[in-house]
Write an enzyme that holds these catalytic residues in place. Structure first.
Site, PDB file in Angstrom:
ATOM      1  N   GLU A 111      35.520  48.080  22.218  1.00 39.27           N
ATOM      2  CA  GLU A 111      35.127  46.696  22.458  1.00 39.27           C
ATOM      3  C   GLU A 111      35.161  46.392  23.952  1.00 39.27           C
ATOM      4  OE1 GLU A 111      37.831  44.204  20.309  1.00 39.27           O
ATOM      5  OE2 GLU A 111      37.956  45.604  18.628  1.00 39.27           O
ATOM      6  N   LYS A 113      36.397  44.146  27.075  1.00 42.82           N
ATOM      7  CA  LYS A 113      37.605  43.382  27.387  1.00 42.82           C
ATOM      8  C   LYS A 113      37.197  42.149  28.191  1.00 42.82           C
ATOM      9  CE  LYS A 113      42.228  43.800  29.406  1.00 42.82           C
ATOM     10  NZ  LYS A 113      42.117  42.585  30.240  1.00 42.82           N
ATOM     11  N   ASP A 115      37.599  38.504  30.104  1.00 44.83           N
ATOM     12  CA  ASP A 115      38.605  37.970  31.015  1.00 44.83           C
ATOM     13  C   ASP A 115      38.597  36.444  30.945  1.00 44.83           C
ATOM     14  OD1 ASP A 115      40.644  38.052  32.835  1.00 44.83           O
ATOM     15  OD2 ASP A 115      39.335  38.086  34.571  1.00 44.83           O
ATOM     16  N   TYR A 239      39.553  39.747  16.636  1.00 45.86           N
ATOM     17  CA  TYR A 239      40.670  40.292  15.855  1.00 45.86           C
ATOM     18  C   TYR A 239      40.952  39.378  14.674  1.00 45.86           C
ATOM     19  CZ  TYR A 239      45.165  42.730  15.156  1.00 45.86           C
ATOM     20  OH  TYR A 239      46.208  43.475  14.644  1.00 45.86           O
ATOM     21  N   LYS A 325      40.581  49.609  32.249  1.00 47.95           N
ATOM     22  CA  LYS A 325      40.028  48.665  33.215  1.00 47.95           C
ATOM     23  C   LYS A 325      39.152  49.389  34.232  1.00 47.95           C
ATOM     24  CE  LYS A 325      43.562  45.069  32.959  1.00 47.95           C
ATOM     25  NZ  LYS A 325      44.452  44.175  33.736  1.00 47.95           N
ATOM     26  N   CYS A 419      47.215  23.313  64.086  1.00 45.73           N
ATOM     27  CA  CYS A 419      46.767  22.956  62.738  1.00 45.73           C
ATOM     28  C   CYS A 419      45.337  22.419  62.786  1.00 45.73           C
ATOM     29  CB  CYS A 419      47.706  21.909  62.141  1.00 45.73           C
ATOM     30  SG  CYS A 419      47.165  21.290  60.520  1.00 45.73           S
ATOM     31  N   CYS A 422      45.550  18.431  61.745  1.00 47.64           N
ATOM     32  CA  CYS A 422      46.216  17.386  62.530  1.00 47.64           C
ATOM     33  C   CYS A 422      46.467  17.778  63.980  1.00 47.64           C
ATOM     34  CB  CYS A 422      47.539  16.987  61.867  1.00 47.64           C
ATOM     35  SG  CYS A 422      48.794  18.292  61.877  1.00 47.64           S
ATOM     36  N   CYS A 437      52.146  24.614  59.568  1.00 46.32           N
ATOM     37  CA  CYS A 437      52.065  23.378  60.342  1.00 46.32           C
ATOM     38  C   CYS A 437      53.358  22.619  60.085  1.00 46.32           C
ATOM     39  CB  CYS A 437      50.868  22.543  59.901  1.00 46.32           C
ATOM     40  SG  CYS A 437      50.885  20.869  60.590  1.00 46.32           S
ATOM     41  N   CYS A 443      50.571  15.325  58.262  1.00 48.47           N
ATOM     42  CA  CYS A 443      49.400  16.178  58.048  1.00 48.47           C
ATOM     43  C   CYS A 443      48.827  15.875  56.661  1.00 48.47           C
ATOM     44  CB  CYS A 443      49.813  17.642  58.157  1.00 48.47           C
ATOM     45  SG  CYS A 443      48.443  18.811  58.054  1.00 48.47           S
TER      46      CYS A 443
END
Length: 687
Positions: A111, A113, A115, A239, A325, A419, A422, A437, A443
């Site tokens: 089968e 698989k 995700d 199943y 996989k 940053c 800010c 930051c 911020c």
């Protein structure tokens, strides 16, 4: 490094990756790398049984539980499958099955698989009665209302009535449907829906979903079924379980389910030889890229249910099945620029913006670069050609640079120093890979993140609010910090007069949070590096907000579990004038700023020296209240069962896996009433 040290290291790293994957939805390594680490740990633990630990990642199944849904125990546990990326290991599995069946011929059902989010559907007399997520494998979330909105899941199977009708035709030869049965599968968001949804979110300035799995999971857990319906989720079933199944073969049962009206994958085939298994794997390595939904491999199952029972299970997975996989697809594309995102904790994440490239079924334009060290490791230059993979077929990441195509005048990518939101200079704390930051008080992404943290269940528990609502209120100027929540009025929310009930619920929830105890208030403040446990320790040690705010570095480091990093962070927080004002306003509005002295007093020593696990649902007190009661009587709360556990305080719906483990280790299981009587008798008879 000794093998013992390696075991401890792997456990720490896998726990962290589990947390990032299952809780934060922010994985930092690929599924393949995770599985390799898990396999290595399993092999080391097999060689060193004396180092067995019930809390090891090898002993646990990841959980997707959401406390906003009621919990339902699975009639049949939903176990995970052993998996591999190696065709050689597939051959070894095939050989082990043959040995387990002592040479008896067997068939394999091959089968795809998928995700997505695992789901278990229960039908009675042809009607859908319950849809439950996988959860922790023993108990899951009841999401029946949302499941009903998925059009590919039948609400009623007409074949149930037809099978009782006499005569010839289709239903005369249809496999008989059991009165009650369970069918499992995967809920998915198709690629087209996922890309359209992300395009809409991008246009609206909302954060994008990382992948279809996250999008499907977040959608199914929504409290609004109309939202679920609008997302056009799909489902593939794979199943069938029950007491009176129509066939002795797994494949044949799925074909029967298809006749009854279920959507069964077309990518399924029953084979008799190992060569046919390998041909199936090779075929779908290419063909799966044309599928409308995400897949990441192949599942192989011994077809005969009798043979499945004979082969049995390991502690975590069936011996009669394995998942293969596929390795991640890789493409070459060009880097356009590196941009930077500010997380809720102030962590800065660099993002590679690339020329669009097709990868595992989707168009990829962006990939995380993790941190400055990662950029340096790649030796990434401006306008470089980069290799991109999808970790586990989902998360795009850059895995290398094609140096031969680098422009002669290209400059190395320089990490930012201020940053991007800010303009505050960034800092990097000792032992941390990320830059931060430090302007957590002003911020914007951090402000919204701190408000979301403040309202969380384990903090102030204002469950009537959520991230989208917080963002809406912030954009409208209703809130600028956590203290502003307590100024919100019904008319502020219900300005148009169409949301009276929800507005009242939100305001009531905010006011109800005033009773949250001090130790959770300390956690809710969102002081960097102060987690739930350290907040509790700090609250109990200093007893009130003034003592905590005025504590010196040495005072703070006297608290068990508080080191220099946490201590400095606490001092920085309370020395910031903005935070000082927020705390004072919270005090004015009635937030608990001290611990109740009665809670600090030990009610007795009946549980002194005892380690207690709490499991199940209780009627007299909540789980948190029982934890406090245990501590007040000298006991210690522990999260998992081991040989050192004194007893289990068990409510209703205690998981069968825990009960089985307790019986195996000889751990007493005490009910709620018996536990309270134990404490009452200790007070009456203090000796």
């Amino acid at each position: 490094m000794t093998e013992k040290d390696r075991i401890l290291q792997l456990r720490r790293e896998l726990h962290e990756h589990n947390h990032r994957y299952y809780v934060l939805n922010q994985p930092t390594i690929s599924d393949q790398d995770f599985d390799f680490m898990m396999h290595e740990l399993q092999e080391l633990e097999n060689r060193h049984p004396e180092l067995a630990d019930p809390n090891s990642p090898t002993q646990r199944v990841g959980s997707d539980l959401n406390q906003e849904f009621s919990q339902v125990e699975h009639k049949y546990p939903m176990l995970s499958l052993a998996n591999t990326y190696s065709e050689e290991e597939v051959r070894e599995w095939y050989a082990s099955v043959s040995r387990g069946l002592r040479g008896e011929p067997f068939e394999v059902c091959c089968e795809l698989k998928y995700d997505g989010l695992s789901i278990s559907l229960t039908y009675e007399e042809g009607k859908l009665v319950r849809g439950v997520t996988r959860g922790d494998g023993v108990r899951g979330d009841d999401v029946t209302g949302n499941v009903r909105t998925i059009r590919s899941i039948p609400l009623y199977l007409s074949a149930w009535e037809e099978q009782f009708q006499q005569g010839l035709g289709l239903f005369a030869t249809m496999p008989r449907m059991p009165q009650t049965f369970e069918i499992r599968g995967e809920i998915l968001m198709p690629w087209k829906v996922f890309e359209r949804l992300n395009a809409e979110r991008e246009a609206a300035g909302e954060p994008l979903f990382a992948n279809p799995r996250n999008a499907a999971s977040g959608t199914l857990k929504s409290q609004k079924s109309d939202l679920v319906a609008s997302r056009q989720l799909d489902a593939y079933l794979y199943y069938l379980l029950g007491e009176s199944l129509p066939c002795e073969g797994h494949y044949e049962n799925l074909m029967a389910a298809a006749q009854w009206g279920f959507k069964i994958s077309q990518g399924i085939k029953k084979v008799k030889t190992l060569d046919e298994v390998m041909d199936f794997i090779a075929y779908w390595d290419t063909a799966r890229r044309d599928l409308p939904v995400a897949t990441d491999g192949i599942v192989l199952k011994v077809n005969s249910l009798r043979q499945q029972r004979a082969l049995g299970f390991t502690a975590k997975s069936p011996r009669w099945a394995i998942a293969y996989k596929y390795k991640a697809e890789r493409q070459l594309t060009r880097l356009r620029e590196v941009t930077y995102q500010v997380g809720r904790t102030g962590a800065i994440t660099p993002v590679a913006n690339m020329e669009p490239v097709q990868l595992a079924g989707t168009t990829v334009k962006r990939a995380t670069l993790n941190n400055e060290d990662f950029i340096r490791m790649l030796d990434l230059h401006e306008r470089d050609y980069v290799y991109v993979e999808k970790g586990g077929e989902i998360i795009p990441k850059i895995v290398g640079v094609e140096v031969s195509r680098r422009e002669p005048d290209a400059q190395p990518v320089a990490f930012i120093t201020v940053c991007p939101e800010c303009g505050t200079p960034l800092v990097r704390y000792e032992g941390e890979a990320a830059h931060y930051c430090p302007n957590d008080a002003a911020c914007p992404p951090q402000i919204k993140g701190r408000i979301e943290h403040f309202i969380a269940r384990k903090a102030m528990n204002i469950d009537s609010l959520g991230p989208e609502t917080v963002d809406d209120y912030y954009q409208r100027g209703l809130i600028h910090d956590v203290a502003d929540l307590f100024l919100i009025r019904v008319e502020d929310i219900n300005a148009e007069g169409t949301r009276q009930k929800s507005a009242e619920k939100i305001v009531t929830g905010i006011q109800r949070s005033l009773s949250v105890p001090f130790e959770r208030v300390v956690f809710a403040l969102g002081i960097r590096f102060v987690g739930e446990t350290s907040a509790k320790l700090l609250a109990r040690h200093f007893r009130n907000i003034d003592a905590l705010a005025n504590a010196s570095l040495d005072d703070l480091m006297q608290v068990e579990g508080v080191g220099e990093v946490i201590a400095k962070s606490v001092m920085d927080y309370f020395h910031n004038p903005v935070n000082q004002r927020i705390v004072e306003r919270l005090r004015e509005y009635g937030v608990q700023m001290g611990i109740d002295e009665a809670d600090l007093q030990q009610a007795g020593n009946a549980l002194e020296g005892k380690s207690i696990v709490i499991s199940g649902v209780f009627s007299h007190h909540s789980r948190d209240e029982y934890k406090t009661i245990i501590e007040q009587h000298g006991g210690k709360n522990v999260g998992s069962i081991s040989s050192k556990t004194s007893f289990i305080l068990a409510g209703e719906n205690m998981g069968p896996a825990k009960l089985q483990k307790a019986e195996k280790l000889g751990i007493p299981v005490i009910g709620e009433d018996e536990f309270l009587k134990m404490l009452d008798s200790s007070i009456e008879n203090p000796s």
